[in-house]
Scaffold this motif. Structure first.
Motif, mmCIF file in Angstrom:
data_model
loop_
_atom_site.group_PDB
_atom_site.id
_atom_site.type_symbol
_atom_site.label_atom_id
_atom_site.label_comp_id
_atom_site.label_asym_id
_atom_site.label_seq_id
_atom_site.Cartn_x
_atom_site.Cartn_y
_atom_site.Cartn_z
ATOM 1 N N ALA A 70 0.836 -1.205 0.000
ATOM 2 C CA ALA A 70 0.000 0.000 0.000
ATOM 3 C C ALA A 70 0.865 1.248 0.000
ATOM 4 C CB ALA A 70 -0.926 0.004 1.210
ATOM 5 N N MET A 71 0.312 2.307 -0.543
ATOM 6 C CA MET A 71 0.957 3.622 -0.525
ATOM 7 C C MET A 71 -0.058 4.635 -0.025
ATOM 8 S SD MET A 71 2.402 5.872 -3.738
ATOM 9 C CE MET A 71 4.065 5.215 -3.738
ATOM 10 N N ALA A 72 0.408 5.604 0.789
ATOM 11 C CA ALA A 72 -0.488 6.629 1.327
ATOM 12 C C ALA A 72 0.171 7.999 1.271
ATOM 13 C CB ALA A 72 -0.865 6.289 2.765
ATOM 14 N N VAL A 73 -0.652 9.020 1.090
ATOM 15 C CA VAL A 73 -0.187 10.411 1.107
ATOM 16 C C VAL A 73 -1.080 11.196 2.062
ATOM 17 C CG1 VAL A 73 0.672 10.301 -1.259
ATOM 18 C CG2 VAL A 73 -1.671 11.095 -0.829
ATOM 19 N N PRO A 74 -0.571 12.282 2.634
ATOM 20 C CA PRO A 74 -1.383 13.063 3.577
ATOM 21 C C PRO A 74 -2.397 13.962 2.884
ATOM 22 C CG PRO A 74 0.776 14.061 3.336
ATOM 23 C CD PRO A 74 0.811 12.777 2.542
ATOM 24 N N VAL A 75 -3.495 14.214 3.585
ATOM 25 C CA VAL A 75 -4.487 15.211 3.187
ATOM 26 C C VAL A 75 -4.516 16.244 4.302
ATOM 27 C CG1 VAL A 75 -6.910 15.678 2.698
ATOM 28 C CG2 VAL A 75 -5.863 13.541 1.898
ATOM 29 N N LYS A 76 -4.165 17.485 3.984
ATOM 30 C CA LYS A 76 -4.044 18.525 5.005
ATOM 31 C C LYS A 76 -5.208 19.509 4.948
ATOM 32 C CE LYS A 76 1.008 18.212 4.965
ATOM 33 N NZ LYS A 76 2.293 18.951 4.834
ATOM 34 N N ASN A 77 -5.524 20.073 6.108
ATOM 35 C CA ASN A 77 -6.573 21.084 6.159
ATOM 36 C C ASN A 77 -5.986 22.468 5.867
ATOM 37 O OD1 ASN A 77 -5.277 21.906 8.539
ATOM 38 N ND2 ASN A 77 -6.691 20.748 9.837
ATOM 39 N N SER A 78 -6.808 23.494 5.985
ATOM 40 C CA SER A 78 -6.368 24.842 5.636
ATOM 41 C C SER A 78 -5.259 25.358 6.548
ATOM 42 C CB SER A 78 -7.556 25.806 5.681
ATOM 43 O OG SER A 78 -8.157 25.796 6.969
ATOM 44 N N ALA A 79 -5.130 24.747 7.727
ATOM 45 C CA ALA A 79 -4.084 25.154 8.665
ATOM 46 C C ALA A 79 -2.782 24.402 8.428
ATOM 47 C CB ALA A 79 -4.558 24.945 10.096
ATOM 48 N N GLY A 80 -2.776 23.517 7.426
ATOM 49 C CA GLY A 80 -1.577 22.764 7.133
ATOM 50 C C GLY A 80 -1.397 21.525 7.984
ATOM 51 N N GLN A 81 -2.416 21.153 8.746
ATOM 52 C CA GLN A 81 -2.342 19.970 9.597
ATOM 53 C C GLN A 81 -2.885 18.758 8.854
ATOM 54 O OE1 GLN A 81 -4.885 21.648 12.602
ATOM 55 N NE2 GLN A 81 -3.160 22.232 13.905
ATOM 56 N N ILE A 82 -2.291 17.593 9.118
ATOM 57 C CA ILE A 82 -2.758 16.365 8.476
ATOM 58 C C ILE A 82 -4.098 15.963 9.064
ATOM 59 C CG2 ILE A 82 -2.300 13.914 8.118
ATOM 60 C CD1 ILE A 82 0.670 14.535 8.116
ATOM 61 N N GLU A 83 -5.110 15.932 8.233
ATOM 62 C CA GLU A 83 -6.459 15.590 8.676
ATOM 63 C C GLU A 83 -6.827 14.159 8.307
ATOM 64 O OE1 GLU A 83 -10.978 17.410 8.201
ATOM 65 O OE2 GLU A 83 -9.207 18.707 8.200
ATOM 66 N N ALA A 84 -6.265 13.655 7.221
ATOM 67 C CA ALA A 84 -6.589 12.307 6.761
ATOM 68 C C ALA A 84 -5.435 11.795 5.902
ATOM 69 C CB ALA A 84 -7.892 12.317 5.957
ATOM 70 N N ALA A 85 -5.546 10.542 5.487
ATOM 71 C CA ALA A 85 -4.546 9.952 4.595
ATOM 72 C C ALA A 85 -5.268 9.276 3.436
ATOM 73 C CB ALA A 85 -3.684 8.938 5.341
ATOM 74 N N LEU A 86 -4.770 9.515 2.252
ATOM 75 C CA LEU A 86 -5.316 8.929 1.032
ATOM 76 C C LEU A 86 -4.406 7.783 0.617
ATOM 77 C CD1 LEU A 86 -7.490 9.420 -1.269
ATOM 78 C CD2 LEU A 86 -5.674 10.682 -2.440
ATOM 79 N N SER A 87 -4.973 6.622 0.318
ATOM 80 C CA SER A 87 -4.123 5.461 0.055
ATOM 81 C C SER A 87 -4.664 4.592 -1.073
ATOM 82 C CB SER A 87 -3.987 4.606 1.323
ATOM 83 O OG SER A 87 -5.228 4.028 1.687
ATOM 84 N N VAL A 88 -3.748 3.786 -1.616
ATOM 85 C CA VAL A 88 -4.105 2.782 -2.608
ATOM 86 C C VAL A 88 -3.493 1.462 -2.155
ATOM 87 C CG1 VAL A 88 -2.080 3.327 -4.028
ATOM 88 C CG2 VAL A 88 -4.047 2.163 -5.065
ATOM 89 N N SER A 89 -4.226 0.380 -2.283
ATOM 90 C CA SER A 89 -3.732 -0.941 -1.900
ATOM 91 C C SER A 89 -3.707 -1.837 -3.128
ATOM 92 C CB SER A 89 -4.616 -1.560 -0.808
ATOM 93 O OG SER A 89 -5.986 -1.526 -1.180
ATOM 94 N N VAL A 90 -2.646 -2.649 -3.245
ATOM 95 C CA VAL A 90 -2.444 -3.451 -4.458
ATOM 96 C C VAL A 90 -1.906 -4.830 -4.102
ATOM 97 C CG1 VAL A 90 -1.953 -1.411 -5.862
ATOM 98 C CG2 VAL A 90 -0.076 -2.618 -4.755
#
Length: 276
Positions: free
Chosen positions: A227-247
């Motif tokens: 799997a690979m994941a990248v961060p999803v940040k809010n307007s304050a630049g804080q990591i709010e979630a992670a977007l990922s793909v699994s293979v």
């Protein structure tokens, strides 16, 4: 001005009716909250590895006495959340309402779903969105690729943060002290021979993910799965979630993840960030 009533005692020293009633209400509130907490502990004990349980199982998993576990289980049966065959208790579809209350009202999941579907169509692999919850990566949105054998976890599924790509991205968003405190408190297990399950190794992987802007879990959760994941940040630049793909590792190697999949994940994360 209405005078403030002070507690009044009877001749025997008992509280006045008003005080007795208030005390009774307070006691019931405490009892009710305790009962709710016990029931929720049992509900949360169900999962991919615990699809049914006995009274003894529930008592052990939720850290309750057998009588308390039994009362909670039977109450959940009466309310339509569980089925009981005389020995085992199993979840019923009504249980989905508990999760849907969050999923149907969260703007993050509503905004993310069409973006996940677009990324899935481009990559032809399942794409997910997860948030951090008590040391686990919890999947709150997912676009599933149509395959005979599905990959990764389902909506609402949980993965240990220390050894998953998604979890390492999310842990990287915590203050250093909080992240270290979590890792020192969790029992790290080697789920496969490739699992990094020691504090120094996991800290190194989290810091590298923060530096690179992505994390990869190469057969650490299950042999044959990456799997690979990248961060999803809010307007304050804080990591709010992670977007990922699994293979499946046999179909997509790590180099392909970096070269072909990472740009799409990053683009999708940026589009989601602009919408938050």
């Amino acid at each position: 001005m209405t005078p403030i009533k002070s507690p009044v005692k009877t001749e025997a020293g008992a509280l006045s009716p008003d005080k007795e009633e208030a005390g009774t209400i307070q006691a019931r509130a405490k009892e009710g909250m305790a009962g709710l907490a016990k029931g929720l502990a049992i509900i949360e004990a169900f999962g991919a590895n615990t699809t049914r349980m006995t009274v003894s199982d529930a008592a052990h998993l939720a850290d309750l006495s057998r009588p308390a576990a039994r009362r909670c289980l039977l109450t959940l049966v009466d309310l339509g959340y569980l089925a009981h065959d005389g020995k085992f208790f199993t979840p019923l579809p009504r249980m989905l309402r508990l999760g849907s209350a969050y999923l149907s009202t969260s703007s993050l999941t509503q905004i993310a779903q069409p973006l996940l579907a677009s990324a899935r169509d481009r990559l032809q692999e399942s794409v997910s969105l997860a948030v951090l919850d008590e040391g686990f990566a919890v999947f709150i949105a997912r676009a599933e690729a149509v395959r005979i054998v599905s990959t990764g976890v389902k909506l609402g599924g949980r993965l240990p943060a220390y050894c998953s790509a998604t979890g390492r991205v999310l842990l990287g968003g915590l203050p250093e002290q909080q992240m270290r405190a979590h890792l020192e408190s969790v029992l790290m297990k080697r789920l496969t021979h490739r699992t990094v399950a020691n504090l120094d190794g996991v800290l190194k992987a989290i810091r590298r993910a923060a530096e690179d802007g992505y994390a990869i879990s190469d057969e650490e959760l299950e042999i044959g799965m990456s799997a690979m994941a990248v961060p999803v940040k809010n307007s304050a630049g804080q990591i709010e979630a992670a977007l990922s793909v699994s293979v499946f590792s046999g179909r997509v190697n790590i180099e392909t993840l970096r070269e072909n999949f990472l740009p799409t994940l990053r683009e999708t994360a940026e589009r989601l960030q602009r919408s938050l």
